[in-house]
Design a protein around this motif. Structure first.
Motif, short mmCIF file in Angstrom:
data_model
loop_
_atom_site.label_atom_id
_atom_site.label_comp_id
_atom_site.label_asym_id
_atom_site.label_seq_id
_atom_site.Cartn_x
_atom_site.Cartn_y
_atom_site.Cartn_z
N VAL A 198 -19.04 -59.49 -33.90
CA VAL A 198 -19.34 -58.22 -34.57
C VAL A 198 -19.06 -58.33 -36.07
CG1 VAL A 198 -19.06 -55.72 -34.50
CG2 VAL A 198 -18.71 -57.04 -32.43
N HIS A 199 -19.98 -58.99 -36.79
CA HIS A 199 -19.96 -59.00 -38.26
C HIS A 199 -18.65 -59.46 -38.88
CE1 HIS A 199 -23.76 -56.96 -38.01
NE2 HIS A 199 -23.24 -56.02 -37.26
N GLY A 200 -17.92 -60.33 -38.20
CA GLY A 200 -16.68 -60.84 -38.79
C GLY A 200 -15.61 -59.78 -38.95
N GLN A 201 -15.62 -58.79 -38.07
CA GLN A 201 -14.65 -57.69 -38.17
C GLN A 201 -13.21 -58.21 -38.04
OE1 GLN A 201 -15.57 -55.12 -34.81
NE2 GLN A 201 -14.43 -56.40 -33.39
N GLY A 202 -12.25 -57.39 -38.46
CA GLY A 202 -10.85 -57.77 -38.30
C GLY A 202 -10.21 -58.22 -39.59
N GLY A 203 -10.55 -57.59 -40.68
CA GLY A 203 -9.89 -57.87 -41.95
C GLY A 203 -8.62 -57.05 -42.09
N VAL A 204 -8.28 -56.67 -43.32
CA VAL A 204 -7.02 -55.97 -43.54
C VAL A 204 -7.04 -54.56 -42.93
CG1 VAL A 204 -6.29 -57.25 -45.59
CG2 VAL A 204 -7.80 -55.27 -45.88
N ASN B 266 -14.10 -56.68 -43.54
CA ASN B 266 -14.58 -57.79 -42.72
C ASN B 266 -13.95 -59.09 -43.21
OD1 ASN B 266 -16.52 -55.50 -42.66
ND2 ASN B 266 -17.40 -56.77 -41.08
N ALA B 267 -13.37 -59.80 -42.25
CA ALA B 267 -12.60 -60.99 -42.62
C ALA B 267 -13.50 -62.18 -42.94
CB ALA B 267 -11.65 -61.35 -41.48
N ARG B 268 -14.69 -62.19 -42.37
CA ARG B 268 -15.59 -63.35 -42.53
C ARG B 268 -17.00 -62.88 -42.28
NH1 ARG B 268 -12.44 -63.39 -38.37
NH2 ARG B 268 -10.99 -64.84 -39.32
N LEU B 269 -17.97 -63.78 -42.50
CA LEU B 269 -19.36 -63.47 -42.13
C LEU B 269 -19.52 -63.68 -40.63
CD1 LEU B 269 -21.31 -65.24 -45.01
CD2 LEU B 269 -20.57 -62.85 -44.88
N GLY B 270 -20.23 -62.77 -40.00
CA GLY B 270 -20.43 -62.91 -38.56
C GLY B 270 -21.85 -62.56 -38.18
N LEU B 271 -22.00 -62.08 -36.97
CA LEU B 271 -23.32 -61.76 -36.42
C LEU B 271 -23.25 -60.38 -35.78
CD1 LEU B 271 -23.67 -65.08 -34.37
CD2 LEU B 271 -24.87 -64.60 -36.51
N ASN B 272 -24.40 -59.86 -35.37
CA ASN B 272 -24.39 -58.81 -34.37
C ASN B 272 -24.87 -59.48 -33.10
OD1 ASN B 272 -24.76 -56.82 -32.57
ND2 ASN B 272 -26.14 -55.58 -33.81
N ALA B 273 -23.93 -59.92 -32.27
CA ALA B 273 -24.28 -60.75 -31.11
C ALA B 273 -23.68 -60.18 -29.83
CB ALA B 273 -23.82 -62.19 -31.34
N ARG B 274 -23.52 -58.87 -29.79
CA ARG B 274 -22.94 -58.26 -28.58
C ARG B 274 -23.88 -58.35 -27.39
NH1 ARG B 274 -20.96 -53.80 -32.49
NH2 ARG B 274 -23.21 -53.59 -32.70
N MET B 275 -23.30 -58.34 -26.19
CA MET B 275 -24.08 -58.13 -24.98
C MET B 275 -24.09 -56.64 -24.69
SD MET B 275 -23.41 -59.35 -21.04
CE MET B 275 -24.26 -60.93 -21.07
N ASP B 276 -25.24 -56.09 -24.31
CA ASP B 276 -25.32 -54.67 -23.95
C ASP B 276 -24.50 -54.39 -22.69
OD1 ASP B 276 -27.14 -54.17 -25.99
OD2 ASP B 276 -28.87 -54.54 -24.69
N THR B 277 -23.85 -53.23 -22.66
CA THR B 277 -23.11 -52.85 -21.44
C THR B 277 -24.03 -52.88 -20.22
OG1 THR B 277 -21.85 -51.30 -22.81
CG2 THR B 277 -21.58 -51.12 -20.44
#
Ligand SMILES: *Cc1c(COP(=O)(O)O)cnc(C)c1O
Length: 388
Positions: free
Chosen positions: A232-238, A243-254
């Motif tokens: 999820v877009h490199g979430q999890g910064g301060v 955003n702590a880093r570059l990421g993706l939107n790569a979730r699996m749908d529920t």
């Protein structure tokens, strides 16, 4: 017409449960990160015998997420097989790293450990006399970083030897188990054989979603955190908005996770059916001259994503089978080192002679857990008559 893969037969078997679980998600409104996602991740991790499973949007994204979690990028060499689906090599180049192809074993079609070691030495010493390197790439500043072995057709690669080489040269190991979920190596399930593993839930894989899906597996708590972030877009910064880093939107749908859960209940049964049908094919094909059935090493169990055979008379056989309403498929007519998109590397076809040769002689017969009585006999009779 005999189906190549029969997803309808499987759906009929679990239809009520799939619909019930899908409707429950529709009513819940939790379309993203619903509880079914965690439920599926726990079941998959248990099945594979691994601590963490992180589901995602496809097998390709699963590979990409693993490489991103490790920080793979420009200046890194990543070794993989040229005899695989395009995505295995694609993710390496997408991140700006350089794929170094290593030819396969002629029996299992999986990356050959002895050649891997030669290729690593070639990269380390910048010496293509040790192993063919991509001639268009300046190797002087390239650092050997990771290996992506592929379990092609569902047969695990040779992990004891591969892991030993990776340890010797301090390389990361990422299993591409897109075709091998449910397979075993020395009694251990695939996705548990390397530090990180990726699989695909494309509908025709040994366990599929009702659309695209994939998963990453690891025992490492820190890697799991990084995978969650990259997903999820490199979430999890301060804080929540950093955003702590570059990421993706790569979730699996529920809803995909929910609809896959009933498939977990029948997976062992389906794997047993695939193994029974593969044994039937092999029994019928072994006495026929001019065709080579697949060989599974004694310490492995295949997930039989494909039942692939070799023959010098491939075109004739495919034509005869087609005429008899028996579909076949070609995995893979173009090895990665010969793909247009990898032309920038500058490899020649003969650089990977085994992959090049297999690609001309290999094709796959119908294989799925719902094959009907007598189908194998019918298929093998056409093959025997054509080769007679
Ligand atoms: C299918 C496959 C992938 C990609 O999976 P997707 O879910 O289609 O993105 C990667 N590697 C191999 C070996 C595959 O067979």
């Amino acid at each position: 017409m005999i189906p190549f893969i029969d997803l309808n037969a499987q759906f009929k078997r679990i239809e009520d449960k799939v619909i019930e679980r899908a409707v429950a998600v529709l009513r819940s409104g939790r379309y993203i990160n619903g509880p079914e996602l965690t439920e599926l991740e726990e079941r998959l991790a248990d099945f594979a015998g691994v601590k963490h499973c992180v589901c995602c949007s496809s097998g390709t994204d699963a590979l990409l997420m693993a490489l991103m979690a490790w920080g793979i990028g420009p200046g890194h060499a990543v070794f993989t097989s040229p005899f695989t689906f395009f995505a295995t090599g694609e993710v390496i180049s997408l991140l700006g790293a350089t794929p170094i192809f290593v030819d396969v074993d002629p029996v299992t079609f999986n990356i050959d450990p002895a050649q891997l070691e030669k290729a690593i030495e070639a990269v380390k010493n910048n010496d293509s006399s040790l192993y063919p390197l991509p001639p268009n790439i300046d190797m002087t500043s390239l650092v050997a970083k990771a290996v992506i072995p592929v379990d092609i057709f569902g047969i695990p690669a040779e992990y004891d030897a591969l892991n030993a080489i990776a340890a010797k040269y301090d390389l990361l190991m990422l299993e591409d188990a897109a075709q091998s979920f449910g397979a075993e190596y020395n009694g251990k399930k695939t996705c548990s054989l390397t530090e990180v593993a990726a699989t695909s839930f494309y509908p025709s894989k040994p366990i599929g979603a009702y659309g695209d899906g994939g998963a990453v597996f690891t025992d490492d708590d820190h890697i799991k955190k990084l995978l969650h972030s990259v997903r999820v877009h490199g979430q999890g910064g301060v804080d929540k908005y950093d955003n702590a880093r570059l990421g993706l939107n790569a979730r699996m749908d529920t809803i995909q996770a929910a609809m896959m859960l009933p498939k977990m209940d029948i997976l062992d049964d389906e794997l047993a059916a695939r193994r029974k049908f593969a044994a039937k094919y092999t029994e019928l094909l072994t006495p026929i001259d001019g065709i080579t059935p697949p060989t599974v090493p004694a310490h492995c169990k295949s997930a039989w994503a494909q039942y692939s055979v070799l023959s010098d008379r491939k075109a004739e056989l495919q034509a005869a089978l087609g005429k008899a309403e028996i579909p076949t498929a070609e995995f893979y007519p173009t090895p990665l080192h010969m793909q247009t998109a990898f032309g920038y590397l500058g490899y020649a076809p003969e650089d990977m002679p085994v992959s090049f040769d297999c690609s001309k002689r290999i094709f796959s017969l119908p294989m799925h857990p719902y094959m009907q009585e007598g189908t194998h006999e019918r298929i093998c009779e056409v093959i025997a008559a054509t080769l007679a």
